[in-house]
Design a protein around this motif. Sequence first.
Motif, PDB file in Angstrom:
ATOM      1  N   GLY A  60       0.829  -1.184   0.000  1.00 17.18           N
ATOM      2  CA  GLY A  60       0.000   0.000   0.000  1.00 17.18           C
ATOM      3  C   GLY A  60       0.868   1.240   0.000  1.00 17.18           C
ATOM      4  O   GLY A  60       2.085   1.161   0.242  1.00 17.18           O
ATOM      5  N   THR A  61       0.258   2.385  -0.267  1.00 17.10           N
ATOM      6  CA  THR A  61       0.991   3.650  -0.268  1.00 17.10           C
ATOM      7  C   THR A  61       0.183   4.700   0.481  1.00 17.10           C
ATOM      8  O   THR A  61      -1.039   4.577   0.635  1.00 17.10           O
ATOM      9  CB  THR A  61       1.243   4.149  -1.704  1.00 17.10           C
ATOM     10  N   SER A  62       0.877   5.756   0.921  1.00 20.28           N
ATOM     11  CA  SER A  62       0.174   6.795   1.677  1.00 20.28           C
ATOM     12  C   SER A  62      -0.785   7.591   0.804  1.00 20.28           C
ATOM     13  O   SER A  62      -1.677   8.264   1.324  1.00 20.28           O
ATOM     14  CB  SER A  62       1.180   7.732   2.363  1.00 20.28           C
ATOM     15  N   THR A  74       1.003  -6.869   5.491  1.00 24.48           N
ATOM     16  CA  THR A  74       2.384  -6.429   5.646  1.00 24.48           C
ATOM     17  C   THR A  74       3.054  -6.438   4.276  1.00 24.48           C
ATOM     18  O   THR A  74       3.107  -7.486   3.629  1.00 24.48           O
ATOM     19  CB  THR A  74       3.154  -7.355   6.601  1.00 24.48           C
ATOM     20  N   SER A 133      10.527   0.082   1.674  1.00 23.41           N
ATOM     21  CA  SER A 133      10.259   1.442   1.220  1.00 23.41           C
ATOM     22  C   SER A 133       9.566   1.385  -0.131  1.00 23.41           C
ATOM     23  O   SER A 133       9.623   0.368  -0.834  1.00 23.41           O
ATOM     24  CB  SER A 133      11.563   2.244   1.087  1.00 23.41           C
ATOM     25  N   ARG A 192      -3.179   0.959  -3.805  1.00 23.84           N
ATOM     26  CA  ARG A 192      -2.705  -0.373  -3.411  1.00 23.84           C
ATOM     27  C   ARG A 192      -2.278  -1.115  -4.677  1.00 23.84           C
ATOM     28  O   ARG A 192      -2.982  -1.082  -5.689  1.00 23.84           O
ATOM     29  CB  ARG A 192      -3.798  -1.126  -2.678  1.00 23.84           C
ATOM     30  N   ARG A 231       2.988   1.857   2.838  1.00 23.73           N
ATOM     31  CA  ARG A 231       1.990   1.617   3.871  1.00 23.73           C
ATOM     32  C   ARG A 231       1.525   0.165   3.784  1.00 23.73           C
ATOM     33  O   ARG A 231       1.720  -0.495   2.753  1.00 23.73           O
ATOM     34  CB  ARG A 231       0.776   2.536   3.684  1.00 23.73           C
ATOM     35  N   PRO A 232       0.866  -0.355   4.824  1.00 22.08           N
ATOM     36  CA  PRO A 232       0.285  -1.694   4.711  1.00 22.08           C
ATOM     37  C   PRO A 232      -0.707  -1.782   3.554  1.00 22.08           C
ATOM     38  O   PRO A 232      -1.332  -0.776   3.186  1.00 22.08           O
ATOM     39  CB  PRO A 232      -0.430  -1.883   6.059  1.00 22.08           C
TER      40      PRO A 232
END
Length: 197
Positions: free
Chosen positions: A10-12, A183, A153, A16, A167-168
């Motif tokens: 995932g990303t901020s 994760t 990262s 996803r 992100r998750p």
Amino acid sequence: MFTGHIAGLGTSAGVRIVVGSWHRSPFGAFTDVMVQQPDERRVLLAPTDAVADFVATTYHFDSVEVGPVAATLGTDRLTVRSAALDLDVGIGGPAPLDRLLRLVPGRLATAPWWLRTIDPVASRLVRGVRTAGTAGGGRREYYGVRRSRRLTSAAGRYRDADLGALRPLWPPVAFGFASAPPTPQLVSVTTTIIDAG
């Protein structure tokens, strides 16, 4: 049978991503990307019409885009390039279940009967994860994971918008009967897809 790697993250920015980088498959070596946007639209990025047709009839997407998709997988980095996506991912050490995965002999780890047997356990150990299930077109699908490494990262752009930080992968993606783990991780996997009948 598709043998290679799957990265899920995932990303901020709320995007996803699931990357499939396959070195052996019925279509030869290729990379495809499944993207679930913040608005929940599911997009497939596929390198050829043949790959797009097969993947889109196995999983569920709102749109399919065909064009060059390239991935480079090194010891500590995965890069993905396409018209819509530029992605650079750092790869770290073993993920939590890696040691357990390595205990299972290779042939057993990818056997459909074994993956059917352990599916209830896998789904309890890791939220969203399944090892056996029904895919599109009445196909049966089996995920035999042999190794798993943490992603550390992520950086890049999707449709000219910054993806932000790693992100998750949550909530789970909805392309098929299973999601990648929450994760962020890269797994070595053999995916077996069996046509109905």
